[in-house]
Write a protein that holds these residues in place. Structure first.
Motif, mmCIF file in Angstrom:
data_model
loop_
_atom_site.group_PDB
_atom_site.id
_atom_site.type_symbol
_atom_site.label_atom_id
_atom_site.label_comp_id
_atom_site.label_asym_id
_atom_site.label_seq_id
_atom_site.Cartn_x
_atom_site.Cartn_y
_atom_site.Cartn_z
ATOM 1 N N VAL A 103 0.836 -1.204 0.000
ATOM 2 C CA VAL A 103 0.000 0.000 0.000
ATOM 3 C C VAL A 103 0.871 1.255 0.000
ATOM 4 O O VAL A 103 0.467 2.309 -0.500
ATOM 5 C CB VAL A 103 -0.962 -0.017 1.202
ATOM 6 C CG1 VAL A 103 -1.785 1.261 1.284
ATOM 7 C CG2 VAL A 103 -1.895 -1.222 1.114
ATOM 8 N N TRP A 137 -6.700 -3.152 1.806
ATOM 9 C CA TRP A 137 -5.629 -3.652 0.952
ATOM 10 C C TRP A 137 -4.432 -4.115 1.760
ATOM 11 O O TRP A 137 -3.740 -5.057 1.362
ATOM 12 C CB TRP A 137 -5.220 -2.596 -0.076
ATOM 13 C CG TRP A 137 -6.225 -2.475 -1.172
ATOM 14 C CD1 TRP A 137 -7.076 -1.442 -1.412
ATOM 15 C CD2 TRP A 137 -6.504 -3.461 -2.166
ATOM 16 N NE1 TRP A 137 -7.871 -1.715 -2.496
ATOM 17 C CE2 TRP A 137 -7.543 -2.947 -2.976
ATOM 18 C CE3 TRP A 137 -5.992 -4.727 -2.448
ATOM 19 C CZ2 TRP A 137 -8.064 -3.657 -4.051
ATOM 20 C CZ3 TRP A 137 -6.506 -5.430 -3.525
ATOM 21 C CH2 TRP A 137 -7.529 -4.897 -4.308
ATOM 22 N N GLU A 189 -7.405 1.649 2.666
ATOM 23 C CA GLU A 189 -6.018 1.341 3.027
ATOM 24 C C GLU A 189 -5.960 0.102 3.922
ATOM 25 O O GLU A 189 -5.137 -0.802 3.702
ATOM 26 C CB GLU A 189 -5.384 2.541 3.729
ATOM 27 C CG GLU A 189 -5.154 3.735 2.820
ATOM 28 C CD GLU A 189 -4.711 4.967 3.582
ATOM 29 O OE1 GLU A 189 -3.974 5.788 2.999
ATOM 30 O OE2 GLU A 189 -5.108 5.113 4.756
#
Length: 465
Positions: free
Chosen positions: A169, A194, A191
């Motif tokens: 990320v 992922w 965020e």
């Protein structure tokens, strides 16, 4: 005559067989060192690149909300995505080129599945011991010692996977901001998703699925044989030299016993990460890691036999025929790669930092003004692809007698990496038009830098007198 319903016990073999865990034996040798070097270099790049800075920003940053990719000194915009297409074509052709030349080099040394599995195996071997100890531990009962070892292993695996997800990320969100926000629970929903998704995928694929990803999930294993020919370098067992197999003491001449050089130690099977026997011939499950080559060479050294019973070779070489490195498909792939690399370099070199898009108002084809002229309305999007503020001046050409009217003072300041939309009107006396429609060229240039400019063609719609 009675009917009989088949049961599971009626068949000698079930339709589905439970997966037998593969316990790869640790091996040392030149190819193991090359694989280790690949792991260190590739993971060093992956985990280290997001922390590099360039010009006050992250050196490699895929800024999706800002619709721009930063790679070192270059910034790529959606208008540059043709370069991404070129890069993907180059990657595919490179895979074809190296596969035709030397088999599954990608799978054995550079594939993410291989690289992360090597790390997870190393952690497992440090905590649980060698192959024999791992098998004994798994077969034994759940004791406090076993719980401690397994718990420690999975804790390290999870932490490493979590760090991998954060790093992934970090290519899309500046990692120097992401890291403290994650550990203070201030990251956003996407965020978090992922980070956890990529971390879970790393933990699952490298920790549990391992060879199943290569055998069942990876499409490359299925079509890679189409890129092989009799001169492709592959890992092969030499049956003419090795057969018939049989155990013997060191120093015994195998020919006196009517045996080949293979002592049937099965170490080549024990070191294979996918659990195959290379002596059965070339198989799609083989990822070309050459672990069997290293361990077989060690055995040959101990038995004082020549190395190379299992080796990198070609089908033609195994049959005693001359091998050819340069052949039509290799030459063709090489030439195509050179052309595409040249096109990519030229495309990057000639990228225009000035962008202009022209959108014509489609609600009204044209408007008639009180003085008899006709007018078209446009929206101009001025794009600045540099990291500094630029002043743009817009002009038109290609339509003699036309007037450009913009309700803003020229030049127009466009911020670094920004887009400014301005309404524009083009007016002309219809007597000057030869056709109901005409082409008009909008040109945007950077004030003080005449070499930096761009243009877009627009369509002017009017009426004929």
């Amino acid at each position: 005559m009675s009917e009989h319903t088949p049961s599971a016990g009626d068949n000698d073999q079930a339709f589905y067989e439970k997966r037998a865990k593969v316990y790869p034996r640790e091996v040392h040798g030149i190819f193991a060192h090359l694989r280790l070097l690949g792991v260190v270099v590739l993971l060093g790049i992956f985990y280290g690149a997001p922390w590099l800075t360039w010009g006050g920003r992250q050196a490699i940053w895929f800024d999706l909300p800002g619709r721009k990719f930063h790679i070192l000194a270059w910034t790529f915009w959606p208008q540059d995505f043709f370069l991404l297409a070129l890069l993907l074509i180059i990657a595919a052709l490179s895979l074809f080129f190296f596969t035709a030349l030397a088999g599954r080099l990608w799978c054995g040394y550079a594939c993410p599945q291989t690289v992360w599995t090597e790390v997870f195996l190393w952690i497992e071997q440090r905590l649980e011991g060698d192959r024999a100890r791992q098998m004994k531990l798994d077969k034994g009962p759940w004791t406090p010692r076993k719980l401690a070892i397994k718990g420690t292993k999975h804790t390290i695996w999870v932490l490493f996977s979590l760090f991998t997800g954060i790093t992934f990320v970090g290519y899309f969100t500046p990692i120097v901001e992401l890291m403290p926000r994650f550990f203070t629970l201030q990251t956003g929903g996407w965020e978090n998703f992922w980070i956890l998704f990529y971390g879970f995928a790393t933990w699952g694929n490298a920790g549990f699925m391992r060879e199943q990803v290569c055998i069942y999930m990876c499409p490359y294993a299925r079509f890679q044989s189409a890129m092989f020919d009799k001169d492709t370098l592959v890992i092969s067992y030499d049956p003419a030299r090795g057969e018939p197999r049989g155990s013997r003491k060191r120093g015994v001449d195998p020919r006196e016993k009517g045996l080949g050089d293979c002592i049937d130690c099965t170490l080549c099977v024990q070191v294979c990460p996918t659990g195959i026997d290379i002596r059965d011939g070339l198989q799609y499950q083989c990822i070309g890691c050459a672990a069997c080559v290293d361990v077989c060479d060690e055995v040959m050294d101990k038995m004082e036999y020549p190395r190379g019973l299992v080796r990198y070779t070609t089908e033609n070489a195994m049959e005693g025929k001359p091998a050819h490195v340069l052949r039509p498909r290799v030459i063709l792939y090489g030439l195509l790669l050179l052309v595409l690399f040249a096109a990519l370099a030229v495309g990057i070199g000639i990228r225009n930092p000035v962008g202009i898009d022209v959108i014509r108002d489609r609600n009204v084809l044209y408007r008639e003004l009180p003085d008899g002229r006709v007018e078209n309305v446009y929206i101009l999007k001025l794009l600045n692809k540099t990291d500094a503020v630029r002043d743009y001046r817009v002009e038109i050409r290609g339509l003699p007698g036309a007037e450009l009217v913009i309700d803003r003072t020229m030049p127009v300041a466009v911020p670094a990496g920004g887009v400014v939309e301005i309404p524009a009107r083009v007016r002309i006396d219809p007597a000057l038009l030869d056709m109901p429609t005409a082409e008009v060229i909008f040109e945007a240039r950077v004030e003080g830098l005449p070499d930096e400019g761009n243009e877009r063609r627009g369509r002017f719609v009017g009426r004929m007198q």
